[in-house]
Design an enzyme around this catalytic site. Structure first.
Site: not given
Ligand code: GRF
Length: 200
Positions: A112, A15-16, A93, A110, A95
């Site tokens: 990515h 969740g960063s 994670m 989203n 779909i």
């Molecule tokens: C990030 O790299 C994002 O682009 C991808 O999953 C990762 C999630 O990281 N979809 P975080 O949980 O937000 O730290």
């Protein structure tokens, strides 16, 4: 819609990006507020982090449902219950089905870790390095039924440097993700608010 746009964040892990959005939404002039954080994974570290940041956070444990349809119905009920107007996927994670995506069309974002439309899917850092690319980055896009293929809202580039491995490259991209996602949400929420006030 005259106040701040009620925004839900869906996570599965650390969740960063979620934290970056929560942090941005602390600004008095930010057009979105974080109404709820939901995770399909009850063990997600991000759930604890959200609560520490004073945001309501709930697990909607995928494994406790009979299937995707029931899971998505529960997810949607939580979103509606929280009055969500926008949804930000941030390391979520699963779909989502075409039906769920259609319900939130134009209101679900989203992030990515690649410069879409390049390198959709997983392991983008490893693939960028294996292909000898000289730049990488991240993209915020609207979610469509096809994975990582919805309309692009914003992108940020970083260089691939000599000596990079996947972790080093990911760390460089992540700094940009945090900045880009809060800017993109700012832009989308402002636009949504402007459209709503024109209609009112
Ligand atoms: C990030 O790299 C994002 O682009 C991808 O999953 C990762 C999630 O990281 N979809 P975080 O949980 O937000 O730290």
């Amino acid at each position: 819609m005259t106040g701040r746009v009620r925004t839900a964040i869906l996570i599965s892990g650390r969740g960063s990006n979620m934290r970056a959005l929560i942090e941005a939404a602390r600004r008095a002039d930010y057009p979105a507020e974080i109404a709820i954080v939901l995770s399909d994974n009850p063990e997600a570290v991000g759930l604890t982090a959200a609560r520490e940041d004073g945001v309501m956070a709930k697990a909607v444990d995928f494994r406790s449902f009979r299937g995707k349809q029931d899971f998505e119905a529960a997810l949607n009920a939580h979103l509606m219950g929280a009055g969500a107007e926008l949804v930000c996927l941030a390391g979520f994670m699963r779909i989502l089905s075409a039906g769920f995506v259609a319900k939130w069309q134009g209101r679900m974002l989203n992030i990515h870790p690649s410069l879409l439309p390049d390198l959709r899917g997983l392991n983008t850092y490893e693939r960028a390095l294996a292909e000898g690319r000289t730049e990488h980055g991240c993209t915020v896009h609207y979610v469509s039924a096809e994975l990582d293929a919805g309309p692009v809202i914003a992108r940020a580039r970083v260089p691939v440097l000599a000596g990079d491995d996947a972790d080093k490259l990911a760390a460089r991209v992540l700094v940009e993700e945090h900045r880009l996602y809060s800017q993109a949400l700012d832009m989308v929420a402002r636009a949504l608010r402007a459209t709503a006030s024109q209609k009112a």
